[in-house]
Design an enzyme around this catalytic site. Sequence first.
Site, PDB file in Angstrom:
ATOM      1  N   HIS A 185      20.327 -13.095 -27.175  1.00  0.00           N
ATOM      2  CA  HIS A 185      19.421 -12.273 -26.365  1.00  0.00           C
ATOM      3  C   HIS A 185      19.824 -10.814 -26.495  1.00  0.00           C
ATOM      4  O   HIS A 185      21.007 -10.479 -26.452  1.00  0.00           O
ATOM      5  CB  HIS A 185      19.461 -12.705 -24.895  1.00  0.00           C
ATOM      6  CG  HIS A 185      18.399 -12.049 -24.069  1.00  0.00           C
ATOM      7  ND1 HIS A 185      18.562 -10.808 -23.503  1.00  0.00           N
ATOM      8  CD2 HIS A 185      17.154 -12.444 -23.736  1.00  0.00           C
ATOM      9  CE1 HIS A 185      17.465 -10.470 -22.840  1.00  0.00           C
ATOM     10  NE2 HIS A 185      16.593 -11.451 -22.972  1.00  0.00           N
TER      11      HIS A 185
ATOM     12  N   ASN B   5      14.636 -22.683 -18.536  1.00  0.00           N
ATOM     13  CA  ASN B   5      14.472 -21.409 -17.847  1.00  0.00           C
ATOM     14  C   ASN B   5      14.776 -20.293 -18.848  1.00  0.00           C
ATOM     15  O   ASN B   5      15.901 -20.174 -19.333  1.00  0.00           O
ATOM     16  CB  ASN B   5      15.413 -21.317 -16.646  1.00  0.00           C
ATOM     17  CG  ASN B   5      15.084 -22.344 -15.592  1.00  0.00           C
ATOM     18  OD1 ASN B   5      13.918 -22.585 -15.290  1.00  0.00           O
ATOM     19  ND2 ASN B   5      16.105 -22.964 -15.033  1.00  0.00           N
ATOM     20  N   LEU B   6      13.792 -19.503 -19.162  1.00  0.00           N
ATOM     21  CA  LEU B   6      13.900 -18.501 -20.212  1.00  0.00           C
ATOM     22  C   LEU B   6      15.127 -17.620 -20.038  1.00  0.00           C
ATOM     23  O   LEU B   6      15.306 -16.986 -18.998  1.00  0.00           O
ATOM     24  CB  LEU B   6      12.636 -17.634 -20.226  1.00  0.00           C
ATOM     25  CG  LEU B   6      12.569 -16.548 -21.300  1.00  0.00           C
ATOM     26  CD1 LEU B   6      12.551 -17.184 -22.680  1.00  0.00           C
ATOM     27  CD2 LEU B   6      11.340 -15.676 -21.078  1.00  0.00           C
ATOM     28  N   ASP B   7      15.988 -17.606 -21.031  1.00  0.00           N
ATOM     29  CA  ASP B   7      17.185 -16.749 -21.084  1.00  0.00           C
ATOM     30  C   ASP B   7      18.151 -16.993 -19.928  1.00  0.00           C
ATOM     31  O   ASP B   7      18.921 -16.107 -19.561  1.00  0.00           O
ATOM     32  CB  ASP B   7      16.785 -15.265 -21.111  1.00  0.00           C
ATOM     33  CG  ASP B   7      15.979 -14.921 -22.349  1.00  0.00           C
ATOM     34  OD1 ASP B   7      16.267 -15.487 -23.414  1.00  0.00           O
ATOM     35  OD2 ASP B   7      15.055 -14.091 -22.239  1.00  0.00           O
ATOM     36  N   GLU B   8      18.116 -18.197 -19.350  1.00  0.00           N
ATOM     37  CA  GLU B   8      19.017 -18.501 -18.241  1.00  0.00           C
ATOM     38  C   GLU B   8      19.949 -19.664 -18.547  1.00  0.00           C
ATOM     39  O   GLU B   8      20.583 -20.222 -17.649  1.00  0.00           O
ATOM     40  CB  GLU B   8      18.205 -18.795 -16.971  1.00  0.00           C
ATOM     41  CG  GLU B   8      17.435 -17.591 -16.449  1.00  0.00           C
ATOM     42  CD  GLU B   8      16.698 -17.891 -15.162  1.00  0.00           C
ATOM     43  OE1 GLU B   8      16.960 -18.951 -14.539  1.00  0.00           O
ATOM     44  OE2 GLU B   8      15.845 -17.072 -14.770  1.00  0.00           O
TER      45      GLU B   8
END
Length: 278
Positions: free
Chosen positions: A187, A221-224
């Site tokens: 990311h 969960n996006l980017d989690e």
Amino acid sequence: MSQYRVLIDANDEKGLVHKVSSIFYNYDLNILSNSEFVDKESNKFFMRSVVDGNVDRNELIDALIEVLPKQSAIKVVAPKKKNIILMVTKEIHALGDILVRHEAGELEANIVAVISNYNTLESFVNKFDIPYITISHENLERQEHENKVIDAIKSFENVDFIVLAKYMRILTPRFVETFENKIMNIHHSFLPAFIGANPYKQAYDRGVKIIGATAHFVNNNLDEGPIIAQETIHVNHAYSWRDMQRAGRDVEKVVLSHALKLALEDRIFTYANRTVIF
């Protein structure tokens, strides 16, 4: 002589290190390295040992099961190259760093293929004699495109990790569940931070003094997902957002390659959306 990585994830209780070490001693195994950690808040015990000696792997696992708490996760892994697939879109920096490190023998991996929704990087990848598979998303529904990508990945046997080296498409829950705990992403921010298509422009507008990158496992969960590695560098008022972007790409490729190396060497334990790194 055989070398093994012994990975233990268990509920903590008194004397675990002594019990495990005694098993190693009883099987005449030499401990080449050892790391352990106890998360007192969750009462979790983690241990990674590298041992050397003549022992039957299954027999060693059975012996460890006898002395460890019930529901312990035990892995005895022989060091060997893992099979990975890289997924990319159009950006070359993260992909290029991994390919060069692989070519230099720095990664315990077999790169079995590079998959992309564009053919932009095909000529570059061909220089490394690695299969390049283009699966265009144009004129396809998202699910139809993903099905083609899933089929392509499953055409290769025993894929250990899928590395999103700047693959700029959001994965559906079905894709993530199909390859659970196998997908690694880089990311373009020090998470949690700016989200969206141009985080460097947002960072510039806010006048930030550090920028960074985060490598993590992918969940729904996006980017989690669980964070594996992070790094930051200092910037100042003289940086334009494009300067920040160029500097950020350098951080991204280093962090992703570092995270991949940790995974290939069986140094990562995941639990409760967190990681323990040895």
